[in-house]
Design an enzyme around this catalytic site. Sequence first.
Site, PDB file in Angstrom:
ATOM      1  N   ASP A 249       0.899  -1.148   0.000  1.00 27.96           N
ATOM      2  CA  ASP A 249       0.000   0.000   0.000  1.00 27.96           C
ATOM      3  C   ASP A 249       0.938   1.197   0.000  1.00 27.96           C
ATOM      4  O   ASP A 249       1.662   1.420   0.985  1.00 27.96           O
ATOM      5  CB  ASP A 249      -0.865  -0.002   1.265  1.00 27.96           C
ATOM      6  N   HIS A 250       0.949   1.959  -1.088  1.00 23.95           N
ATOM      7  CA  HIS A 250       2.015   2.959  -1.217  1.00 23.95           C
ATOM      8  C   HIS A 250       1.950   4.040  -0.139  1.00 23.95           C
ATOM      9  O   HIS A 250       2.917   4.743   0.084  1.00 23.95           O
ATOM     10  CB  HIS A 250       2.056   3.561  -2.626  1.00 23.95           C
TER      11      HIS A 250
ATOM     12  N   HIS B  24      -5.801   2.844   1.767  1.00 27.49           N
ATOM     13  CA  HIS B  24      -5.062   4.030   2.202  1.00 27.49           C
ATOM     14  C   HIS B  24      -5.647   4.675   3.471  1.00 27.49           C
ATOM     15  O   HIS B  24      -4.925   4.954   4.420  1.00 27.49           O
ATOM     16  CB  HIS B  24      -5.026   5.073   1.085  1.00 27.49           C
TER      17      HIS B  24
HETATM   18  C1  BG6 Z   1      -4.189   5.095  -5.667  1.00 22.96           C
HETATM   19  C2  BG6 Z   1      -5.576   5.211  -6.224  1.00 22.96           C
HETATM   20  O1  BG6 Z   1      -4.054   3.915  -4.938  1.00 22.96           O
HETATM   21  O2  BG6 Z   1      -3.924   6.209  -4.814  1.00 22.96           O
HETATM   22  C3  BG6 Z   1      -5.721   6.516  -7.001  1.00 22.96           C
HETATM   23  O3  BG6 Z   1      -5.857   4.112  -7.082  1.00 22.96           O
HETATM   24  C4  BG6 Z   1      -5.334   7.685  -6.137  1.00 22.96           C
HETATM   25  O4  BG6 Z   1      -7.040   6.674  -7.487  1.00 22.96           O
HETATM   26  C5  BG6 Z   1      -3.981   7.472  -5.475  1.00 22.96           C
HETATM   27  O5  BG6 Z   1      -5.291   8.832  -6.964  1.00 22.96           O
HETATM   28  C6  BG6 Z   1      -3.724   8.557  -4.435  1.00 22.96           C
HETATM   29  O6  BG6 Z   1      -2.391   8.485  -4.003  1.00 22.96           O
HETATM   30  P1  BG6 Z   1      -1.662   9.782  -3.438  1.00 22.96           P
HETATM   31  O7  BG6 Z   1      -0.340   9.268  -2.985  1.00 22.96           O
HETATM   32  O8  BG6 Z   1      -1.586  10.753  -4.563  1.00 22.96           O
HETATM   33  O9  BG6 Z   1      -2.527  10.303  -2.323  1.00 22.96           O
END
Ligand code: BG6
Length: 502
Positions: free
Chosen positions: A188-189, A251
């Site tokens: 999960d990034h 997230h």
């Molecule tokens: C991704 C989603 O996992 O996270 C995207 O699939 C979203 O829809 C993105 O835009 C948001 O990541 P961050 O790091 O820009 O908040």
Amino acid sequence: MTEAPTTKTPDPCSFIIFGVTGDLAHRLVLPALYNLAVSNLLPEKFCVVGVARKSMPSDELREDMLKGLKKFANRPVDDEIARGLLSCLTSIAADPEDPSSFDRMREELDKLEQRRETTGNRLFYLATPPNAFAPIANELSRTGMLEENGAWRRLVVEKPFGTDLESAKQLNKQLLDLVEERQIYRIDHYLGKETVQNILVLRFANGMFEPIWNRNHIDHVQITVDEKLGVGHRGSFYDATGALRDMVPNHLFQLLSLVAMEPPVKFDAHSVRSEKADVLGAIQIQSEAEALNNSVRGQYTGGTIGDTEIEDYLTSKDVKSDSTTETYAAMKLTIDNWRWAGVPFYLRTGKALGTKRTEVAIKFKQAPFAMFRGTSVDELVQNYLVISIEPTEGIALHFNTKIPGPSIRIDGVEMTFRYKDYFKATPATGYETLIYDCMIGDNILFQRADGVEAGWRAVQPFLDAWQKAGADGLRPYTAGSEGPEEADELMTREGRSWRKLC
Ligand code: BG6
């Protein structure tokens, strides 16, 4: 400053990317490998294998990856380092629909590893659509490529881990039938973000927050992930997914679990992940009626954000013209444990909003008594501790203070810590930490099967209720606004309000 623990160099290994021609490999995986190369954090004996369904000469793949790297890297690309990294890239074709291709892959990989002396350690990164995870893992297992005979074998997968509770359970089972939990790295990034990792440090490396981090002192918690971008070119994925599935069980729940978990006994993968899974498991499971009452979903209509025209969601490419998919979701959750009983957690996320902002705001209880004549407690500024993740990275405390002058007049002020004021940040995508951790075998920042399932269990009533309601209750909001007005009512009916994000 504490001493940095000695940075461990990963074992020699092969880094095998399935879906190498895709967006994820170009946009995030290769730039992260490049940043690791710049920081000297790749093993000396190392090779990258790019796997695609169709065969492609290695030279062609290298050129394509170099172009991608130059486009997506978050720092100027040093040609020598980039070419050094890409010189160890080999292209191999494998398609789960043609099992014999995996037998050939195994042979090629064995030979390559002998040449490169990578000692058989393999990291399989599945940068593919999720429906390919199980078929690829099956073939890797059938051909013995996942067997650990003195060397390690690891499988990296990216969200979405399923599309609801049942499919998540099924995917976990399929993978766990082939490998052990410790071999699986579910990315999960959000956990690669410094500010997200810092939540644990803020809570557990300081003595002053934890005593008040509970229902006696906290009124509620707000978690916001607002995005300016619309659905863009991802219409077909997004329309089948929606804001809730795309963002909440992964997230937003990562943020929630770090804020709400109990202190782990040790800072290791088992202890941290167990506490996170426990708190997600303590989210009260709502009935469908409760879920409807405690949530708002919206869909954006055309508008402008800054100078950019955003077209109506329903006319976007690859979106069904009568789609009822939500592009905005807000909900109230509660956690059934001693620390959090009675403290609502309000979550909101959406696309095509007026601001890009990710934050966790902890709202403390109001001062109990109006001691200062002429200023009632309701007029005092609300005490928030705000953990900002994007665009500002930092922490702010909002409190009341006396306006200088002969009489007691009170105003709210903000005390702010910003990362960029204190630390020289090295350009990072967040993926470096995660990829490096996979290579050194540290699972702390990765999701475990029980945590994933606990997340889906908590959102399942919302998914079911929304699906049954269809277009009923889907609130339109203009692109560039703050989202549907009904989301405000979710809080104002309880005498609370969202923090204004300007
Ligand atoms: C991704 C989603 O996992 O996270 C995207 O699939 C979203 O829809 C993105 O835009 C948001 O990541 P961050 O790091 O820009 O908040």
